[in-house]
Design a protein around this motif. Structure first.
Motif, short mmCIF file in Angstrom:
data_model
loop_
_atom_site.label_atom_id
_atom_site.label_comp_id
_atom_site.label_asym_id
_atom_site.label_seq_id
_atom_site.Cartn_x
_atom_site.Cartn_y
_atom_site.Cartn_z
N LYS A 174 0.83 -1.21 0.00
CA LYS A 174 0.00 0.00 0.00
C LYS A 174 0.87 1.27 0.00
N ALA A 175 1.91 1.28 0.85
CA ALA A 175 2.78 2.45 0.96
C ALA A 175 3.57 2.68 -0.32
N ARG A 176 4.04 1.62 -0.92
CA ARG A 176 4.84 1.74 -2.14
C ARG A 176 4.01 2.32 -3.29
N CYS A 177 2.78 1.86 -3.42
CA CYS A 177 1.90 2.40 -4.46
C CYS A 177 1.68 3.90 -4.25
N GLU A 178 1.55 4.30 -2.99
CA GLU A 178 1.30 5.71 -2.68
C GLU A 178 2.49 6.59 -3.04
#
Length: 277
Positions: A116-120
């Motif tokens: 989730k964090a990487r996509c953001e």
């Protein structure tokens, strides 16, 4: 066609290295720095792939490592992040708080969190497809199970696909459930199908818009002893792909986790902020 080891009797490559600093001078070696740790590692000249690299290379008498520490390599920045028991438990509780899940493992929560964090931080568009890829242990999933004495690799890759916007705008439990469903997908039939496919095609999975997570948390590398005592650190020097996140056990108690990854320099700062919240 299968890979085999051709015992030609040539012996192992043996390299002697010397340097002028102590191991303590490297700082916290539990947080791998590929530039620093990579300097004393011997590369096989001219090797183009793993088939041209001997299965064993021994390098001894390392007494120093160059004190030049550069974190930037081209446009990629590599860093480690530590997750103690308190933070790991916080992630698990966050996954369970809306009641959509009955249970959640540390791996499931941390993998979903990083995906989730990487996509953001990569500013992926809401309708852009993203993939999480990771390995699952096959030993207990085959019918009948693989015997406990088997020492070879026994893993198969599984994955989860969704749109980046689904990760961003849904509760955290949504991402965790995707990880859980990817694990449940690995059955005896799934593994046999995957083996047949690889045997027929020898194809590698596409890493487009992909995060590949690999975990060494349960490997007993810390117990390896060549009559010199337990190792100070066991782990890789560099990541095999820039789209990989590696989970390693941290400290001797092996209760906290170090996460090692590479990101574009422009994305690393916002990623670091997310990890510290």
């Amino acid at each position: 066609m299968k890979l085999i080891v051709d015992c030609t009797g040539e012996g192992a490559i043996f390299v002697e290295a010397k340097a002028d600093c102590e191991l303590e001078d490297l700082g916290d070696i539990m947080k791998p720095d590929p530039v620093t740790l990579g300097k004393p590692v011997y590369d096989i000249p001219g090797a183009k792939n793993i088939l041209e690299i001997p299965p064993l290379v021994a390098q001894v008498k390392i007494e120093d490592i160059s004190n030049t520490i550069e974190l930037y390599k081209e446009e990629m920045l590599y860093k480690s992040f530590s997750f103690d028991l308190e933070k790991l438990e916080h992630l698990r509780k966050k996954a369970l708080q809306d009641g959509n899940l009955e249970k959640c493992t540390t791996f499931e929560a941390l993998s979903a969190y990083e995906w989730k964090a990487r996509c953001e931080v990569l500013n992926m568009k809401p309708d852009q497809q993203t993939k999480l890829l990771f390995a699952v242990d096959e030993r207990s999933r085959f019918e009948p199970q693989i015997s406990e004495g088997y020492l070879g690799n026994a893993i198969v890759l599984t994955n989860s696909l969704c749109k980046a916007g689904e990760l961003q705008y849904n509760p955290f439990s949504f991402a965790v459930k995707l990880v859980q469903e990817a694990v449940k997908m690995v059955t005896d039939g799934y593994m046999i199908s995957a083996i047949d496919y690889f045997e027929a095609t020898r194809a590698r999975p596409s890493l487009t818009a992909t995060l590949l997570i690999t975990t060494w948390m349960r490997l007993s590398l810390h117990t390896t002893n060549f009559d010199w005592g337990e190792p100070v650190l066991s782990g890789p020097v560099v990541l095999p792909e820039k789209k990989v996140i590696l989970f390693l056990s941290h400290e001797k108690e092996r209760k906290s986790i170090n996460m090692f990854l590479g990101l574009l320099a422009s994305a690393m700062e916002p990623f670091e902020r997310l990890m510290n919240t």
